[in-house]
Structure formats: C-alpha cells, structure tokens
Motif scaffolding. Structure first.
Motif, short mmCIF file in Angstrom:
data_model
loop_
_atom_site.label_atom_id
_atom_site.label_comp_id
_atom_site.label_asym_id
_atom_site.label_seq_id
_atom_site.Cartn_x
_atom_site.Cartn_y
_atom_site.Cartn_z
N GLY A 112 0.82 -1.21 0.00
CA GLY A 112 0.00 0.00 0.00
C GLY A 112 0.85 1.26 0.00
N SER A 113 1.95 1.23 0.76
CA SER A 113 2.87 2.38 0.78
C SER A 113 3.54 2.58 -0.57
N ILE A 114 3.92 1.48 -1.20
CA ILE A 114 4.53 1.57 -2.54
C ILE A 114 3.55 2.19 -3.52
N ALA A 115 2.30 1.72 -3.49
CA ALA A 115 1.28 2.25 -4.39
C ALA A 115 1.03 3.73 -4.11
N ILE A 344 0.93 -3.09 -7.92
CA ILE A 344 0.29 -2.62 -9.16
C ILE A 344 -1.21 -2.89 -9.11
N LEU A 345 -1.62 -4.00 -8.52
CA LEU A 345 -3.05 -4.27 -8.35
C LEU A 345 -3.70 -3.19 -7.48
N LEU A 346 -3.01 -2.77 -6.41
CA LEU A 346 -3.54 -1.70 -5.56
C LEU A 346 -3.60 -0.38 -6.32
N VAL A 347 -2.66 -0.14 -7.21
CA VAL A 347 -2.70 1.05 -8.05
C VAL A 347 -3.96 1.04 -8.91
N ILE A 348 -4.28 -0.10 -9.47
CA ILE A 348 -5.48 -0.23 -10.30
C ILE A 348 -6.73 0.06 -9.47
N ILE A 349 -6.77 -0.48 -8.23
CA ILE A 349 -7.92 -0.23 -7.34
C ILE A 349 -8.03 1.25 -7.02
N GLY A 350 -6.88 1.88 -6.72
CA GLY A 350 -6.89 3.31 -6.43
C GLY A 350 -7.35 4.13 -7.62
N ARG A 353 -11.11 3.97 -7.89
CA ARG A 353 -11.77 4.83 -6.90
C ARG A 353 -11.51 6.31 -7.15
N ARG A 354 -10.52 6.61 -8.01
CA ARG A 354 -10.17 7.97 -8.40
C ARG A 354 -9.65 8.82 -7.24
N GLN A 355 -9.23 8.18 -6.16
CA GLN A 355 -8.59 8.89 -5.05
C GLN A 355 -7.42 8.03 -4.58
N GLY A 356 -6.45 7.90 -5.47
CA GLY A 356 -5.35 6.97 -5.22
C GLY A 356 -4.62 7.24 -3.92
#
Length: 443
Positions: A112-115, A344-350, A353-356
């Motif tokens: 999560g921190s990396i994303a 990268i999966l968390l980046v896609i989720i963020g 949601r449009r609030q990465g």
C-alpha cells in the motif's frame, strides 16, 4: 562393494552483509523524507496556535522517533535478521502472529505504501506529460515495475539508485530551505499566529507530524545485510533520526519565514507556494520535480525493505517457500516480483476509486500502527523471556522508554482508526484474510 553416494544439497543462499552504513542511511532517509514533508506542514500549521507551537510539534516528533529508535536499536542488534519486525514478533509471540504480520506487510502495509508513493510520482509526472484519463496510475505502475527490475538485477543496482535519489532529494530540500530563510519573507501580520476564529488541536497536529516521521523502523530489515550490524545499527537508527529531525525543523522554519503560519495553514502545497513567491513559476516547477524525485526515492526504499519480509515468510513457511529464495545477486527476486504485482493491483484499485493517494493512506494506517505497537511490546516480552541473549545495545531507562514508545504507537493506532474511512476497514479485512491462509498453511 559399491559405495552409495548421497547427492549433496545445493547451497542455500542467504543475505550477506553488503550494505555500508552510508547505504543504510540513504535508504532510511530516502524512505522517511518522502512526500509527507511537502503536504503535512500545512496540516500541522492549521492545528497549531502559533509558529512556536508548530516548531515544537516537529521537535517533539523527532524526540518520539528517537525513543522508538532506541527500542529498535536493541531489537535489531540482539536479533539481526532480514525479517526485521517479523522476526521480533515471531520470537516474542510465535509463528501465527508473525505470519499475519508478514501477510499484512505483503498485502497492506508495504505494498500500500509503494502504491501511495507511486501515485504521488504519477500525479506530478502527469503535470509534465499527461497520458490520458488514468495518467497517474500509468506512471505509478511504470515506476513500480522499473524500480522492481532495478532491485531484481542486484543489490548494487538497488542501493546506488537509492543513494542517487536520496542525494538529489536532500540537495533539493536544501535549496527550498535556503530560499525560504534567505530570499522569501512573509508579511509580518501573518508570521506568528493562526486566525482567531480557527480551532487548533495540538494532538491532531502531532498525528500528522508522527505520520511524516514514519518509516525509520525499516532499518530493522537491513540488519542482516549491514556490515558489522551489531556495532553499526544503533548508529544508523539514531543518526538518521537526527538528520531527519534537522531537515524537518529547517524546512518548517523556511515555510514559516517565507509564508507565515496563516498562509501556510491554508496552503495545499506550501513548498510550491514558497518557491513561486521567491522564484516565480520556475520555482514551482522545481518543487514539482523535487516531489516526484522524493516519491521515487521513497518508493525504491520501500520496495527494497518490503521484499525482505516476504523472503522471511517464504523461509519459515513451506507453502510460501518460493518467496524464500535468495539470488546470486544478493536479492530476493521472487519476493520482489510478488510485491510488485500486488502493488500494481492496488494502483489499479486506487485508479478505479479515483482517489489513489487518500485510498492508500486509509488502507495502510490502522494495520501499520497495530503492528508497530506490538513491536514495542515484543521488546518488553523478549527482555523478560530471553534475559540471557547477548544485547550489544540496551534501551536506557528501561522500561520507561519502551512504555513511552508503546503509548505513542497506541495513540497513533487510535487516531488512525478515528480518521480513516472505508479504506481503513478494507485494510483490516485484508489482514484478516490471512487467518484462513495461516490455517491452510499448517502441516
């Protein structure tokens, strides 16, 4: 009579002490002095009654971090291991809890921190060249992939990338400090206090300060790879806290001198506003580039240390054995690749949601502070349970210092639960999914 020859097992590669003290300091400073110092000073100013109180908050943050570093100094020298906190929790509380911590690092805290850091890089890179609707997410994914590849190629590539990024970051911050203190001057009417109608909360100010100081504990994950770690780890921990505290005090002094507390409290980007005031749009663009470099440096350091926990998980749990392989380049290749995939999966989720950035902050905070609290408790437990273990460094004024550290972590855990929304709940749920996986993993 025939002689039966038993084939020898292939040599098991393990972490080697290849990092110098300077390498470790660059990694920790690069991780801690990330993007927070460009955002949180405005939030601290908004919750401080005057400039002196704001500066006191940043000084106290350094003192509290120093207290925590003393605790980690004892743990990292008594129990040097690539697993860091994972190993301390295993010694103190057993394999079940340490598994959940490693699972949390792999799926929530570190990824999560990396994303989050990659999103910040993407936001600022998009200001220079936009790549469509999901520009920030595209840049973030590319950054994670490239930095992971550099670390996969070997520890030398990873550490030199970090050293250069940290050097560039510090030089950039020194320029901002110089401009703020010597070139920019705020109006006298706004230099000392916030508006009388504003409600200030010193406790909330400290929440933002301590979040900005977060990350120095990652030094623990380097303890198996630092040369002469039992002698150098305490120097690394305490030295980096001293450097970081000095940087934070100076940059906030520059903000206060150049903008004034009231303007600073209302600013969404105090560093950019300060540089724009002194040097025009060129200064603001410089800050955007500096923030992008800071985000990359922090992301690289987080990738570097995060993979070490994944390696320790694979080393200790057979069903995750593929993560516990150390390469001839002195780096955990499989652990790095899995970490990159989850980030990268968390980046896609963020992006969906449009609030990465906000999503990743909420996602990681409660779980992070919960396990940070347990690491302080682990010091107390291990002192009691394993009194004969050689401790090259012992926490002074024991047990007051560890108890103070635990109290600080407990307060931040409480605050993170209060101030996070659905993202925090999702992080906790992902942590809990580790329980059935742990049960399945038992033989």
């Amino acid at each position: 009579m025939a002689i039966k020859i038993t084939p020898s097992k292939p040599e098991q590669l393990i972490p080697k002490p290849t990092l110098s003290t300077i390498d470790a300091v660059a990694l920790i400073i690069g991780m801690v002095v990330g993007v927070g110092i460009f955002e949180t000073p405005a939030l601290v100013a908004a919750n401080a009654a005057n400039g002196q109180i704001a500066m006191l908050a940043w000084l106290l943050g350094g003192v509290m971090s120093f207290v925590g570093a003393l605790c980690y100094g004892e743990l990292s020298t008594a129990y040097p291991d690539a697993g860091g906190t994972y190993y301390y929790l295993q010694r103190a509380f057993g394999k079940n809890l340490s598994f959940l911590f490693a699972w949390a690092r792999m799926t929530v805290i570190q990824t999560g921190s990396i994303a989050l850091l990659a999103f910040v890089f993407g936001d600022y890179a998009s200001q220079l060249l936009r790549l469509g609707e999901y520009s920030s997410a595209i840049y973030a994914s590319i950054a994670i992939a490239l930095l992971t590849i550099l670390n996969v190629l070997g520890i030398q590539q990873g550490k030199w990338t970090q050293n250069l990024l940290t050097l560039a970051k510090i030089l950039g911050l020194l320029l901002v400090i110089t401009v703020g203190i010597f070139l920019a001057t705020a109006q006298p009417s706004v230099t000392t206090t916030t508006p009388t109608t504003q409600t200030t909360t010193f406790g909330l100010a400290m929440v933002f300060v301590l979040l900005t100081y977060g990350g120095w504990n990652e030094a623990a994950y380097l303890s198996a790879e630092v040369s002469d770690s039992q002698r150098n780890m305490v120097k690394i921990l305490l030295g980096t806290i001293a450097i970081i505290t000095a940087i934070y005090l100076l940059i906030n002094l520059a903000y206060l001198h150049g903008l004034g507390l009231a303007v600073m409290a209302k600013s969404e980007a105090p560093a950019a506003e300060l540089m724009r005031l002194a040097l025009g749009e060129t200064g603001a663009k410089f800050v955007s580039t500096l923030i992008a470099v800071s985000a990359l440096g922090a992301a690289n350091a987080t990738i570097f240390t995060g993979a070490r926990t994944n390696y320790a998980l694979g080393r200790d749990f057979p069903k995750f054995a593929f993560l516990g392989r150390w390469s001839h380049q002195n780096t955990p290749v499989n652990a790095l690749m899995v970490q990159a995939g989850i980030a990268i999966l968390l980046v896609i989720i963020g992006a969906i949601r449009r609030q990465g950035f906000e999503t990743m902050v909420e996602y990681t905070a409660p779980v992070f502070w919960f396990f940070f609290l347990l690491s302080g408790i682990a010091l107390l437990v291990l002192r009691y349970r394993e009194p004969n273990i050689p401790r090259p460094f012992k926490v002074p004024i024991y047990p007051i210092i560890p108890l103070l550290f635990c109290a600080t972590c407990g307060y931040l855990l409480y605050s993170s639960i209060n101030y996070t929304g659905i993202g925090g709940s999702i992080g906790v749920i992902v942590l809990l999914t580790g329980i059935p996986i742990l049960i399945f993993n038992r033989e």
